[in-house]
Design an enzyme around this catalytic site. Sequence first.
Site, PDB file in Angstrom:
ATOM      1  N   TYR A  24     102.790  55.553  93.333  1.00 23.94           N
ATOM      2  CA  TYR A  24     103.003  55.774  91.899  1.00 23.94           C
ATOM      3  C   TYR A  24     102.361  57.087  91.441  1.00 23.94           C
ATOM      4  CZ  TYR A  24     102.288  55.543  86.914  1.00 23.94           C
ATOM      5  OH  TYR A  24     102.242  55.891  85.585  1.00 23.94           O
ATOM      6  N   ALA A  79      98.767  57.618  83.115  1.00 23.49           N
ATOM      7  CA  ALA A  79      98.715  56.177  82.909  1.00 23.49           C
ATOM      8  C   ALA A  79      97.859  55.502  83.982  1.00 23.49           C
ATOM      9  CB  ALA A  79     100.136  55.614  82.964  1.00 23.49           C
ATOM     10  N   GLN A 128      97.601  60.667  73.657  1.00 23.34           N
ATOM     11  CA  GLN A 128      99.003  60.956  73.967  1.00 23.34           C
ATOM     12  C   GLN A 128      99.883  59.856  73.394  1.00 23.34           C
ATOM     13  OE1 GLN A 128     100.740  59.152  76.908  1.00 23.34           O
ATOM     14  NE2 GLN A 128     102.633  59.981  76.060  1.00 23.34           N
ATOM     15  N   LYS A 227     104.218  67.901  74.085  1.00 21.67           N
ATOM     16  CA  LYS A 227     104.012  67.988  75.542  1.00 21.67           C
ATOM     17  C   LYS A 227     105.319  67.725  76.278  1.00 21.67           C
ATOM     18  CE  LYS A 227     101.456  65.886  79.380  1.00 21.67           C
ATOM     19  NZ  LYS A 227     102.426  65.035  80.065  1.00 21.67           N
ATOM     20  N   HIS A 251     105.932  67.256  83.335  1.00 22.31           N
ATOM     21  CA  HIS A 251     105.442  65.914  83.647  1.00 22.31           C
ATOM     22  C   HIS A 251     105.044  65.822  85.128  1.00 22.31           C
ATOM     23  CE1 HIS A 251     105.769  62.042  81.169  1.00 22.31           C
ATOM     24  NE2 HIS A 251     105.163  61.621  82.259  1.00 22.31           N
ATOM     25  N   GLY A 284     100.668  71.196  88.786  1.00 25.79           N
ATOM     26  CA  GLY A 284     100.293  71.861  90.034  1.00 25.79           C
ATOM     27  C   GLY A 284      99.038  72.700  89.966  1.00 25.79           C
ATOM     28  N   VAL A 285      98.282  72.589  88.895  1.00 27.96           N
ATOM     29  CA  VAL A 285      97.042  73.374  88.810  1.00 27.96           C
ATOM     30  C   VAL A 285      96.006  72.742  89.745  1.00 27.96           C
ATOM     31  CG1 VAL A 285      95.146  74.120  87.322  1.00 27.96           C
ATOM     32  CG2 VAL A 285      97.491  74.051  86.419  1.00 27.96           C
ATOM     33  N   ARG A 286      95.609  73.462  90.762  1.00 27.92           N
ATOM     34  CA  ARG A 286      94.653  72.938  91.744  1.00 27.92           C
ATOM     35  C   ARG A 286      93.532  73.921  92.064  1.00 27.92           C
ATOM     36  NH1 ARG A 286      97.425  69.541  90.210  1.00 27.92           N
ATOM     37  NH2 ARG A 286      98.843  68.155  91.350  1.00 27.92           N
TER      38      ARG A 286
HETATM   39  C1  LIG Z   1     100.348  58.941  87.764  1.00 28.14           C
HETATM   40  C2  LIG Z   1     100.724  59.775  86.588  1.00 28.14           C
HETATM   41  C3  LIG Z   1     100.878  59.187  85.348  1.00 28.14           C
HETATM   42  C4  LIG Z   1     101.219  59.963  84.242  1.00 28.14           C
HETATM   43  N1  LIG Z   1     101.308  59.355  83.018  1.00 28.14           N
HETATM   44  C5  LIG Z   1     101.599  60.117  81.934  1.00 28.14           C
HETATM   45  C6  LIG Z   1     101.630  59.521  80.643  1.00 28.14           C
HETATM   46  O1  LIG Z   1     101.370  58.335  80.471  1.00 28.14           O
HETATM   47  N2  LIG Z   1     101.966  60.308  79.593  1.00 28.14           N
HETATM   48  C7  LIG Z   1     102.245  61.640  79.742  1.00 28.14           C
HETATM   49  O2  LIG Z   1     102.526  62.322  78.762  1.00 28.14           O
HETATM   50  N3  LIG Z   1     102.190  62.228  80.954  1.00 28.14           N
HETATM   51  C8  LIG Z   1     101.878  61.508  82.042  1.00 28.14           C
HETATM   52  N4  LIG Z   1     101.791  62.110  83.267  1.00 28.14           N
HETATM   53  C9  LIG Z   1     102.018  63.572  83.394  1.00 28.14           C
HETATM   54  C10 LIG Z   1     100.702  64.329  83.257  1.00 28.14           C
HETATM   55  O3  LIG Z   1     100.241  64.314  81.929  1.00 28.14           O
HETATM   56  C11 LIG Z   1     100.848  65.796  83.645  1.00 28.14           C
HETATM   57  O4  LIG Z   1     101.901  66.362  82.920  1.00 28.14           O
HETATM   58  C12 LIG Z   1     101.071  66.036  85.144  1.00 28.14           C
HETATM   59  O5  LIG Z   1     100.431  65.066  85.935  1.00 28.14           O
HETATM   60  C13 LIG Z   1     100.545  67.421  85.523  1.00 28.14           C
HETATM   61  O6  LIG Z   1     100.832  67.737  86.817  1.00 28.14           O
HETATM   62  P1  LIG Z   1      99.796  67.587  88.043  1.00 28.14           P
HETATM   63  O7  LIG Z   1      99.717  66.128  88.350  1.00 28.14           O
HETATM   64  O8  LIG Z   1     100.477  68.377  89.122  1.00 28.14           O
HETATM   65  O9  LIG Z   1      98.475  68.178  87.619  1.00 28.14           O
HETATM   66  C14 LIG Z   1     101.439  61.352  84.390  1.00 28.14           C
HETATM   67  C15 LIG Z   1     101.273  61.946  85.645  1.00 28.14           C
HETATM   68  C16 LIG Z   1     100.919  61.177  86.736  1.00 28.14           C
HETATM   69  C17 LIG Z   1     100.737  61.866  88.063  1.00 28.14           C
END
Ligand SMILES: Cc1cc2nc3c(=O)[nH]c(=O)nc-3n(C[C@H](O)[C@H](O)[C@H](O)COP(=O)(O)O)c2cc1C
Length: 352
Positions: A24, A79, A128, A227, A251, A284-286
């Site tokens: 997930y 989440a 959010q 967002k 996302h 992708g910010v790492r």
């Molecule tokens: C497991 C998971 C759950 C996420 N749940 C939400 C959420 O509930 N609401 C939302 O706006 N974005 C959600 N996101 C997106 C993150 O806010 C974000 O945009 C994204 O993870 C950034 O990319 P990164 O994982 O490469 O840093 C989720 C991302 C992941 C990986």
Amino acid sequence: MDIINLLELEAAAQNKLEQTAFDYYVSGAEDEVTLRDNRAAFSRLKLHYRVLRGFTTRSLETELLGHKLSMPVLIAPSAFHGLAHPDAELATIRAAHAAGTIMTLSTTSNMSLEQVRNASPDAMLWFQVYLYKDQSVSLEMIRRAEAVGASALVLTVDTPMLGRRERDIRNHFKLPDHLRIGNLMTTLPSVDGSGLGAFVRDNFKLEIGWDDVAWLRSVTNLPILLKGVCHPEDARLGVEHGAAGIWVSNHGGRQLDSSPATIDVLPRIADVVAGAVPIVLDGGVRRGTDVVKALALGATAVALGRPVLWALALDGQAGVTHALELLRAEVDATLALCGYDDVRRVSRELVG
Ligand SMILES: Cc1cc2nc3c(=O)[nH]c(=O)nc-3n(C[C@H](O)[C@H](O)[C@H](O)COP(=O)(O)O)c2cc1C
């Protein structure tokens, strides 16, 4: 923890997580083209560093919607932190507070707004928002966010349906019995397919439009960030409709596969926004170099998604602190090697 950079977190965390939880967290939509490209696009950009500038001190501090951040890095909403660690979002907010940055709490957190606030009464907290089909549910959630002192709402606008994350579909993803969606005291349905997909379809108002942004503005005085913006025209419309910030995001590659990498669309969005409101970027910010590239191309700050979840799985609050401090050290090193003394002075010429 013998982790020395954020990229190492994922493999280490995989050993600690149930397979369905790992799937997930890790997955992107469909072929995961965008998930990979978020990283690849950062690698394609080069930093044209300067020399002999004689700086001896550096500042990583920045300001974002009235908050002083110790570095231009905040925590993106994700989440179900309870899948990673029993302290769930309580650990995350404590680590964010200790690092001097903002935690954005997901609507679909395991801990409720009130529990998260109680865990860290002085933390900088954003909330959010997904809008619900039932407007009264949205309104109650907004009132609760206001009551606990959330200082901004982050309206996620890239989810007219949940992206097709095939691992979740295959796994029939749902929450384990001991976890709830804390803000609603409910759980995900058991269905043939992704339980989250079904939850989103059944509960969220999916066909949101600019009139919903206007509605949200009309019911709260909190600043609203949008967002999930990846198109310059949407950024322009967002500013026109009173958004207090534009959050450039796809996302984390979990919604539309084949959407562009966020860092690739940032320059054109920054041109359109032209400093009217701050821009946050995630995806992708790492690395410290990723952070500095995003700042150079017009972001005020970046946000972290998955690395926070991996760090949480590894060592709860201490894990998230470790990840944030690793990134801080990298941003500082990047700044030094680029010949800059202040993150606020990083400008576009740095990426050529
Ligand atoms: C497991 C998971 C759950 C996420 N749940 C939400 C959420 O509930 N609401 C939302 O706006 N974005 C959600 N996101 C997106 C993150 O806010 C974000 O945009 C994204 O993870 C950034 O990319 P990164 O994982 O490469 O840093 C989720 C991302 C992941 C990986």
